[in-house]
Motif scaffolding. Structure first.
Motif, PDB file in Angstrom:
ATOM      1  N   ARG A  24      19.926  44.926  80.838  1.00 55.25           N
ATOM      2  CA  ARG A  24      19.216  45.457  82.115  1.00 55.25           C
ATOM      3  C   ARG A  24      20.193  45.374  83.063  1.00 55.25           C
ATOM      4  NH1 ARG A  24      13.653  45.971  84.302  1.00 55.25           N
ATOM      5  NH2 ARG A  24      13.619  45.733  86.502  1.00 55.25           N
ATOM      6  N   VAL A  25      20.479  46.444  83.988  1.00 57.84           N
ATOM      7  CA  VAL A  25      21.054  46.288  85.457  1.00 57.84           C
ATOM      8  C   VAL A  25      20.253  46.378  86.686  1.00 57.84           C
ATOM      9  CG1 VAL A  25      23.374  47.191  86.612  1.00 57.84           C
ATOM     10  CG2 VAL A  25      23.097  47.149  84.080  1.00 57.84           C
ATOM     11  N   GLU A  26      20.280  45.423  87.672  1.00 56.43           N
ATOM     12  CA  GLU A  26      19.355  45.580  88.741  1.00 56.43           C
ATOM     13  C   GLU A  26      20.531  45.579  89.809  1.00 56.43           C
ATOM     14  OE1 GLU A  26      16.803  42.225  88.761  1.00 56.43           O
ATOM     15  OE2 GLU A  26      15.791  42.880  87.183  1.00 56.43           O
ATOM     16  N   LEU A  27      20.135  46.284  90.941  1.00 57.58           N
ATOM     17  CA  LEU A  27      20.696  46.324  92.075  1.00 57.58           C
ATOM     18  C   LEU A  27      19.773  46.156  93.434  1.00 57.58           C
ATOM     19  CD1 LEU A  27      23.369  47.359  93.833  1.00 57.58           C
ATOM     20  CD2 LEU A  27      22.384  49.417  93.963  1.00 57.58           C
ATOM     21  N   GLY A  28      20.016  45.078  93.993  1.00 61.86           N
ATOM     22  CA  GLY A  28      19.048  44.547  95.054  1.00 61.86           C
ATOM     23  C   GLY A  28      17.727  44.319  94.529  1.00 61.86           C
ATOM     24  N   GLY A  29      17.362  44.167  93.274  1.00 58.78           N
ATOM     25  CA  GLY A  29      16.205  43.908  92.709  1.00 58.78           C
ATOM     26  C   GLY A  29      15.426  44.940  91.987  1.00 58.78           C
ATOM     27  N   ARG A  30      16.379  46.322  92.002  1.00 55.43           N
ATOM     28  CA  ARG A  30      15.899  47.458  91.736  1.00 55.43           C
ATOM     29  C   ARG A  30      16.552  47.808  90.435  1.00 55.43           C
ATOM     30  NH1 ARG A  30      17.294  53.315  94.374  1.00 55.43           N
ATOM     31  NH2 ARG A  30      16.637  55.055  92.877  1.00 55.43           N
ATOM     32  N   ASN A  31      15.763  48.344  89.377  1.00 53.90           N
ATOM     33  CA  ASN A  31      16.065  48.518  87.828  1.00 53.90           C
ATOM     34  C   ASN A  31      16.995  49.861  88.139  1.00 53.90           C
ATOM     35  OD1 ASN A  31      16.735  48.843  85.357  1.00 53.90           O
ATOM     36  ND2 ASN A  31      14.623  48.872  84.667  1.00 53.90           N
ATOM     37  N   VAL A  32      18.247  49.790  87.913  1.00 54.38           N
ATOM     38  CA  VAL A  32      18.998  51.002  87.756  1.00 54.38           C
ATOM     39  C   VAL A  32      19.915  51.282  86.631  1.00 54.38           C
ATOM     40  CG1 VAL A  32      19.591  50.879  90.368  1.00 54.38           C
ATOM     41  CG2 VAL A  32      21.140  49.621  88.802  1.00 54.38           C
ATOM     42  N   THR A  33      19.161  50.731  85.524  1.00 54.68           N
ATOM     43  CA  THR A  33      19.849  50.621  84.116  1.00 54.68           C
ATOM     44  C   THR A  33      20.136  52.120  83.776  1.00 54.68           C
ATOM     45  OG1 THR A  33      18.829  48.733  83.562  1.00 54.68           O
ATOM     46  CG2 THR A  33      19.720  49.609  81.750  1.00 54.68           C
ATOM     47  N   ARG A  34      19.451  53.059  83.850  1.00 58.59           N
ATOM     48  CA  ARG A  34      19.360  54.384  83.321  1.00 58.59           C
ATOM     49  C   ARG A  34      19.499  55.314  84.549  1.00 58.59           C
ATOM     50  NH1 ARG A  34      20.547  53.386  78.437  1.00 58.59           N
ATOM     51  NH2 ARG A  34      18.963  51.825  77.504  1.00 58.59           N
ATOM     52  N   ALA A  35      19.676  54.894  85.629  1.00 60.78           N
ATOM     53  CA  ALA A  35      20.233  55.791  86.691  1.00 60.78           C
ATOM     54  C   ALA A  35      21.378  56.519  86.760  1.00 60.78           C
ATOM     55  CB  ALA A  35      20.145  55.105  88.140  1.00 60.78           C
ATOM     56  N   ALA A  36      21.346  57.673  87.249  1.00 58.02           N
ATOM     57  CA  ALA A  36      22.732  58.459  87.201  1.00 58.02           C
ATOM     58  C   ALA A  36      23.614  57.857  88.377  1.00 58.02           C
ATOM     59  CB  ALA A  36      22.237  59.746  87.584  1.00 58.02           C
TER      60      ALA A  36
END
Length: 542
Positions: free
Chosen positions: A337-349
């Motif tokens: 899992r990858v989080e940016l500022g607490g937001r899950n961006v694992t599958r984000a473009a």
């Protein structure tokens, strides 16, 4: 070949691009049997000089002689036929082919024997079956160098060759340069690193604004005399941290900061990611596989706190490239899992990540960080063109160019204006454009930068360090991947080490033996046995 004549002579060499004079009556002599270093700021004309010698550019005025004979190449094939091999900043390998297939394109007799000789003599080993597009940048650079050496050149021209190499590979390359010179041939080495100049060079020529500002035998040119020729101000104007990054020791005329190395961290003090608040960036148990099925990242955990600068050291090929591709969104994890500022961006473009506040400066700025055929202004505002839309449809290029002009001035980017093609900029100035674009994201929660000062001159390195510290001081988390250990020791609050797909450490740069500990980890010392134990934890979690 006339061995008594200089290997290469330039007389009154001049080359202009429109109104910009890249080379202005340059005189240069490279003696046979020497390593001749060419120094200068970004945009000083170094790469243009290399392209003229290599036959891809024809000078407007002036002439060249090669080992005493007139030399006037009109195309790269002429340079190859004359015994000149080039290694440019930007790679010439065909990415869709394997390393071996690229080497076979040279059509050299006894190719396996030649490859074995280069491997044994220079310590440059390659996996001939690996596809170039899947190789880390440092390994691609090694392949370019092997490709040049296979021709057994009598003059080797290297344009910033060590920017993507690890310490051991750099040592091997400098030793290679020395062996070529000792064999009676010559090497032209373009570099920003004064430590490399001192270790490998016999003589130097310094360019400023396309003109020769000085030079001569290095025995008569200590580093404190080279610095003002390069940047127009004395060596003691540099702080010890910047000096260490460019390979200039503090006892060579460099101003110390309070008698000690500068404190790491954006504001001079160390921070740790602590407390329950979301991290700027968090990776949890992330695994990535390469196209051939091998593991690139193995259960990696990493936290970057707000206002914290975290470094990743390591020899190229240990998962750093895949980590940056993962963060940029061009590579999906097999797990984790990858989080940016607490937001899950694992599958984000990639576009979603950028808009969420993740700035990424890739290691391959030309192919991954910009669009070379587009204008500089277009590259600066990629993904933010709506800022210059009129009536929701029309693009106000005048407004875009005005904004771009301001960015060029602020970041010291040398270009022929906002309308110049990105491909016309030097490698260092392309890097500045990419970094300026990512720093301008609003919001900017985390900046992930791979080799942020690669190919930059002394002044630009200092400016980039200042901007990275400034971003951290404003609360942005910063992740820096660099093959320059001195750079990481200067910039970072803590440093982890990439080794065979795992992250080892962390190491506190303030510790007296930090350099030695990081070096040991780069060799796999104390490497954990299990993926779970490979996690790099923050102090709050350990």
């Amino acid at each position: 070949m006339n061995t008594a004549a200089p290997a290469l002579e330039m007389t009154g060499l001049t080359k202009s691009f429109g109104t910009m004079r890249a080379l202005d009556e340059v005189d240069l002599v490279v003696e046979a049997g020497t390593v001749h270093c060419v120094l200068g700021e970004n945009g000083a004309g170094k790469s243009t000089l290399c392209h003229v010698v290599g036959g891809s550019l024809v000078p407007d005025e002036g002439g060249l002689r090669l080992y005493g004979s007139p030399y006037a190449p009109r195309r790269p094939a002429d340079a190859l036929a004359a015994g000149i091999a080039m290694v440019h900043q930007h790679f010439s390998l065909v990415p869709t082919l394997t390393v071996g297939e690229n080497l076979r394109l040279l059509r050299l007799k006894n190719l396996p024997r030649r490859v074995a000789r280069v491997r044994d003599e220079y310590g440059l080993d390659l996996d001939l079956g690996a596809r170039v597009s899947e190789l880390p940048v440092g390994v691609r650079q090694r392949a370019e160098i092997v490709k040049a050496l296979l021709r057994e050149p009598r003059l080797l021209v290297l344009d910033e060759p060590t920017g993507v190499l690890g310490p051991a590979e750099t040592d091997a390359l400098l030793a290679t340069c020395r062996r070529i010179a000792d064999s009676g041939h010559a090497v032209v080495l373009v570099t920003h690193k004064l430590g490399e100049v001192a270790r490998a060079g016999d003589a130097a020529t310094v360019l400023r604004g396309g003109r020769v500002s000085g030079g001569g035998p290095l025995a008569e040119l200590p580093p404190e005399r080279l610095v003002p020729l390069m940047i127009g101000r004395p060596a003691d104007s540099l702080d010890a941290g910047l000096a260490g990054t460019i390979g200039l020791a503090a006892d060579e005329g460099v101003r110390e900061t309070g008698g000690e190395a500068p404190e790491a961290g954006a504001s001079g003090g160390r921070r740790e990611a602590s407390g329950p608040a979301p991290r700027a960036l968090r990776l949890r148990d992330v695994s990535v596989r390469r196209p051939d099925g091998t593991t690139a990242l193995d259960g990696v955990c990493l936290d970057v706190g707000h206002g914290e600068i975290v470094g990743i050291a390591g020899v190229e090929g240990n998962g750093q490239s895949e980590l940056m591709a993962l963060l940029g969104g061009s590579l999906a994890p097999a797990a984790g899992r990858v989080e940016l500022g607490g937001r899950n961006v694992t599958r984000a473009a990639p576009r979603e990540r950028s808009r969420a506040g993740l700035g990424v400066v890739p290691e391959d700025r030309l192919h991954e960080g910009c669009v070379p055929p587009l204008r500089v202004a277009d590259n600066l505002f990629l993904g933010r063109l709506e800022r210059f839309r009129r009536y929701g449809v029309l693009l106000d290029r005048r407004a875009m160019d005005r904004a771009a002009e301001s960015v060029l001035t602020e970041h010291g980017i040398r270009a022929g204006g906002p309308g110049a093609l990105m491909s016309s900029l030097s490698g260092g100035n392309q890097q500045k454009v990419v970094l300026a674009r990512e720093l301008a994201l609003d919001p900017l929660i985390c900046l992930a930068a791979a080799q942020p000062t690669r190919g930059l001159d002394i002044g630009a390195v200092g400016a980039v360090h200042s901007r990275i510290r400034g971003a951290a001081a404003s609360g942005t988390g910063v992740l820096v991947v660099s093959s320059e250990l001195s750079e990481l020791l200067v910039l970072c609050d803590r440093i982890t080490v990439a080794y065979r797909g795992k992250l080892l450490g962390p190491v506190d740069p303030a510790e007296p033996d930090a350099r030695e500990r990081i070096g040991a980890l780069m060799l796999g010392a104390h490497a954990p046995d299990s993926g779970a134990e490979s996690a790099v934890r923050t102090a709050a979690e350990s």
